[in-house]
Scaffold this motif. Structure first.
Motif, PDB file in Angstrom:
ATOM      1  N   THR A   1       0.827  -1.208   0.000  1.00  0.00           N
ATOM      2  CA  THR A   1       0.000   0.000   0.000  1.00  0.00           C
ATOM      3  C   THR A   1       0.858   1.254   0.000  1.00  0.00           C
ATOM      4  O   THR A   1       0.582   2.217  -0.723  1.00  0.00           O
ATOM      5  N   GLY A   2       1.909   1.267   0.806  1.00  0.00           N
ATOM      6  CA  GLY A   2       2.801   2.422   0.833  1.00  0.00           C
ATOM      7  C   GLY A   2       3.474   2.654  -0.502  1.00  0.00           C
ATOM      8  O   GLY A   2       3.619   3.796  -0.956  1.00  0.00           O
ATOM      9  N   GLY A   3       3.881   1.579  -1.168  1.00  0.00           N
ATOM     10  CA  GLY A   3       4.530   1.720  -2.463  1.00  0.00           C
ATOM     11  C   GLY A   3       3.592   2.247  -3.531  1.00  0.00           C
ATOM     12  O   GLY A   3       3.964   3.116  -4.328  1.00  0.00           O
ATOM     13  N   VAL A   4       2.360   1.739  -3.561  1.00  0.00           N
ATOM     14  CA  VAL A   4       1.381   2.217  -4.539  1.00  0.00           C
ATOM     15  C   VAL A   4       1.008   3.663  -4.244  1.00  0.00           C
ATOM     16  O   VAL A   4       0.877   4.486  -5.159  1.00  0.00           O
ATOM     17  N   LEU A   5       0.845   3.989  -2.967  1.00  0.00           N
ATOM     18  CA  LEU A   5       0.501   5.359  -2.602  1.00  0.00           C
ATOM     19  C   LEU A   5       1.614   6.330  -3.011  1.00  0.00           C
ATOM     20  O   LEU A   5       1.343   7.428  -3.509  1.00  0.00           O
ATOM     21  N   ALA A   6       2.862   5.922  -2.840  1.00  0.00           N
ATOM     22  CA  ALA A   6       3.982   6.755  -3.274  1.00  0.00           C
ATOM     23  C   ALA A   6       3.929   6.995  -4.781  1.00  0.00           C
ATOM     24  O   ALA A   6       4.223   8.096  -5.257  1.00  0.00           O
ATOM     25  N   THR A   7       3.539   5.976  -5.529  1.00  0.00           N
ATOM     26  CA  THR A   7       3.405   6.118  -6.982  1.00  0.00           C
ATOM     27  C   THR A   7       2.291   7.096  -7.333  1.00  0.00           C
ATOM     28  O   THR A   7       2.438   7.936  -8.231  1.00  0.00           O
ATOM     29  N   VAL A   8       1.169   7.012  -6.636  1.00  0.00           N
ATOM     30  CA  VAL A   8       0.048   7.924  -6.889  1.00  0.00           C
ATOM     31  C   VAL A   8       0.467   9.370  -6.643  1.00  0.00           C
ATOM     32  O   VAL A   8       0.145  10.267  -7.437  1.00  0.00           O
ATOM     33  N   LEU A   9       1.203   9.615  -5.563  1.00  0.00           N
ATOM     34  CA  LEU A   9       1.666  10.979  -5.287  1.00  0.00           C
ATOM     35  C   LEU A   9       2.583  11.480  -6.401  1.00  0.00           C
ATOM     36  O   LEU A   9       2.492  12.639  -6.827  1.00  0.00           O
ATOM     37  N   ARG A  10       3.448  10.596  -6.878  1.00  0.00           N
ATOM     38  CA  ARG A  10       4.375  10.994  -7.946  1.00  0.00           C
ATOM     39  C   ARG A  10       3.623  11.292  -9.239  1.00  0.00           C
ATOM     40  O   ARG A  10       3.862  12.313  -9.896  1.00  0.00           O
ATOM     41  N   LEU A  11       2.700  10.415  -9.617  1.00  0.00           N
ATOM     42  CA  LEU A  11       1.957  10.605 -10.867  1.00  0.00           C
ATOM     43  C   LEU A  11       1.051  11.833 -10.810  1.00  0.00           C
ATOM     44  O   LEU A  11       0.836  12.501 -11.822  1.00  0.00           O
ATOM     45  N   GLY A  12       0.517  12.112  -9.622  1.00  0.00           N
ATOM     46  CA  GLY A  12      -0.369  13.259  -9.478  1.00  0.00           C
ATOM     47  C   GLY A  12       0.358  14.582  -9.352  1.00  0.00           C
ATOM     48  O   GLY A  12      -0.278  15.640  -9.333  1.00  0.00           O
ATOM     49  N   GLY A  13       1.707  14.555  -9.264  1.00  0.00           N
ATOM     50  CA  GLY A  13       2.472  15.783  -9.105  1.00  0.00           C
ATOM     51  C   GLY A  13       2.462  16.313  -7.689  1.00  0.00           C
ATOM     52  O   GLY A  13       2.787  17.482  -7.454  1.00  0.00           O
ATOM     53  N   TRP A  14       2.120  15.465  -6.715  1.00  0.00           N
ATOM     54  CA  TRP A  14       2.023  15.901  -5.320  1.00  0.00           C
ATOM     55  C   TRP A  14       3.272  15.587  -4.512  1.00  0.00           C
ATOM     56  O   TRP A  14       3.437  16.080  -3.393  1.00  0.00           O
ATOM     57  N   GLU A  15       4.150  14.744  -5.024  1.00  0.00           N
ATOM     58  CA  GLU A  15       5.330  14.354  -4.262  1.00  0.00           C
ATOM     59  C   GLU A  15       6.235  15.555  -4.008  1.00  0.00           C
ATOM     60  O   GLU A  15       6.427  16.401  -4.886  1.00  0.00           O
ATOM     61  N   ARG A  16       6.771  15.609  -2.792  1.00  0.00           N
ATOM     62  CA  ARG A  16       7.732  16.639  -2.411  1.00  0.00           C
ATOM     63  C   ARG A  16       9.028  15.954  -1.980  1.00  0.00           C
ATOM     64  O   ARG A  16       9.008  14.781  -1.570  1.00  0.00           O
ATOM     65  N   PRO A  17      10.169  16.649  -2.110  1.00  0.00           N
ATOM     66  CA  PRO A  17      11.428  16.023  -1.696  1.00  0.00           C
ATOM     67  C   PRO A  17      11.358  15.560  -0.246  1.00  0.00           C
ATOM     68  O   PRO A  17      10.899  16.303   0.627  1.00  0.00           O
ATOM     69  N   TRP A  18      11.786  14.329  -0.003  1.00  0.00           N
ATOM     70  CA  TRP A  18      11.772  13.784   1.345  1.00  0.00           C
ATOM     71  C   TRP A  18      13.026  12.939   1.539  1.00  0.00           C
ATOM     72  O   TRP A  18      13.753  12.665   0.589  1.00  0.00           O
ATOM     73  N   ASN A  19      13.295  12.560   2.761  1.00  0.00           N
ATOM     74  CA  ASN A  19      14.530  11.874   3.103  1.00  0.00           C
ATOM     75  C   ASN A  19      14.290  10.372   3.269  1.00  0.00           C
ATOM     76  O   ASN A  19      13.846   9.927   4.328  1.00  0.00           O
ATOM     77  N   PRO A  20      14.603   9.547   2.255  1.00  0.00           N
ATOM     78  CA  PRO A  20      14.392   8.107   2.374  1.00  0.00           C
ATOM     79  C   PRO A  20      15.343   7.441   3.358  1.00  0.00           C
ATOM     80  O   PRO A  20      15.167   6.267   3.714  1.00  0.00           O
ATOM     81  N   ARG A  21      16.366   8.193   3.832  1.00  0.00           N
ATOM     82  CA  ARG A  21      17.294   7.611   4.818  1.00  0.00           C
ATOM     83  C   ARG A  21      16.742   7.683   6.239  1.00  0.00           C
ATOM     84  O   ARG A  21      17.361   7.179   7.161  1.00  0.00           O
ATOM     85  N   ARG A  22      15.599   8.314   6.398  1.00  0.00           N
ATOM     86  CA  ARG A  22      14.915   8.303   7.700  1.00  0.00           C
ATOM     87  C   ARG A  22      14.148   6.983   7.790  1.00  0.00           C
ATOM     88  O   ARG A  22      13.090   6.816   7.228  1.00  0.00           O
TER      89      ARG A  22
END
Length: 216
Positions: free
Chosen positions: A189-210
């Motif tokens: 679910t988290g992976g698909v949701l991340a894809t939806v944010l990216r495709l919708g233009g809603w993703e913002r820079p975040w720190n994957p090392r957290r």
């Protein structure tokens, strides 16, 4: 059963258009490396239901009951396995959402689908169905033995870098996750949701090392 990935002719809010057009053309390997095998696996569908909230788009998520055999206590979109009476995969997603949270299918406009994905641990071939909830109404867990929580979450809050982390499962899995007041959204679910944010233009820079370590 049809596998088409149509785009609806129904008028949509402006924020829907980038997501709809990009989702209809994306390949499975642009979402995940875990693609369905050539044969085998149970066909299923999940409903990614987006609505207009007070502060922009919202998405409907659930938390599965702790007593379930498959994915206990984990976050999920409404959905489940295909049944013989289902006309197509969108019918599967809508039927399951009705059974799980009381969603009225008449309030939903199916927009398009993402490519078929795979959950290897349970051998499910999953088609995410993107839909516009044009007439939102109250939903709740209709089957407490299967669903412990239903939440309509702000897309913009999910995209806030403060609410994004990576999770590390004892199995070695590491993937994107979202911290919400009611649950940690991770895994498929988290992976698909991340894809939806990216495709919708809603993703913002975040720190994957957290990184957040999950219990077994």
């Amino acid at each position: 059963m049809t596998d088409a990935r149509p785009i609806t002719d129904t008028p949509l809010p402006a924020w829907w258009h980038p997501l709809a057009s990009r989702a209809a053309n994306i390949r499975g390997d642009e979402i995940t490396r875990h693609l369905p095998p050539a044969e085998g696996g149970r066909r299923s569908a999940v409903l990614i239901l987006l609505a207009e909230g007070d502060a922009g788009p919202t998405v409907l998520l659930m938390r599965r009951a702790d007593t379930l055999r498959d994915h206990p206590g984990q976050p999920s979109f409404p959905g489940g396995g295909v049944e013989p009476a289902d006309a197509d995969l969108t019918a599967t997603a809508l039927r399951e959402a009705n059974e799980e949270v009381g969603l009225d299918p008449a309030t939903v406009t199916v927009v398009t689908t993402l490519p078929e994905l795979w959950i290897g641990v349970t051998n499910f071939r999953v088609t995410p169905v993107l839909a516009w909830w044009h007439a939102p109404h109250t939903v709740t867990a209709r089957q407490p033995a299967e669903v412990s929580l239903v939440a309509n979450l702000s897309v913009h809050r999910l995209a806030d870098p403060a609410n994004r982390v990576s999770v590390r499962h004892p199995s070695g899995y590491v993937g994107p996750a979202f911290v919400t007041p009611d649950m940690l959204v991770w895994g498929f679910t988290g992976g698909v949701l991340a894809t939806v944010l990216r495709l919708g233009g809603w993703e913002r820079p975040w720190n994957p090392r957290r990184v957040v370590d999950l219990d077994a």
